[in-house]
Motif scaffolding. Structure first.
Motif, short mmCIF file in Angstrom:
data_model
loop_
_atom_site.label_atom_id
_atom_site.label_comp_id
_atom_site.label_asym_id
_atom_site.label_seq_id
_atom_site.Cartn_x
_atom_site.Cartn_y
_atom_site.Cartn_z
N CYS A 2 0.85 -0.94 0.35
CA CYS A 2 0.08 0.15 -0.05
C CYS A 2 1.21 1.31 0.32
N THR A 4 -0.48 4.22 0.70
CA THR A 4 -0.71 5.22 1.45
C THR A 4 -0.23 5.13 2.67
N CYS A 5 0.57 3.93 3.37
CA CYS A 5 1.08 3.35 4.54
C CYS A 5 1.99 2.97 4.81
N CYS A 24 -5.07 3.23 8.41
CA CYS A 24 -4.64 3.67 6.38
C CYS A 24 -5.83 3.88 6.60
N ASP A 26 -6.93 3.95 3.44
CA ASP A 26 -6.93 3.55 2.14
C ASP A 26 -7.64 2.56 1.12
N CYS A 29 -5.98 -0.57 0.95
CA CYS A 29 -4.91 -1.22 1.49
C CYS A 29 -5.33 -2.60 1.82
ZN ZN Z 1 -2.82 1.14 3.42
#
Ligand code: ZN
Length: 54
Positions: A2, A4-5, A24, A26, A29
């Protein structure tokens, strides 16, 4: 992983008062939460509650 994180399952957001951990956001994710620690913690909390009410 992922993006995003970065595969950590959440984001650490810095505030003036400290660091806040956000799960997260997302929806795509792919972080897999390992619940084993959470389950242990919950079992421990339940145990404490039983002792308090006893
Ligand atoms: Zn994530």
């Amino acid at each position: 992983m992922c993006q995003t994180c970065n595969g950590t399952g959440g984001l650490a957001i810095e505030h003036s008062w400290g660091i806040q951990f956000e799960p997260c956001p997302d929806t795509n994710c792919d972080f897999e939460v390992d619940n084993s620690d959470l389950e242990r913690l919950q079992a421990w909390l339940d145990e404490q509650k039983r002792r308090e009410s006893a």
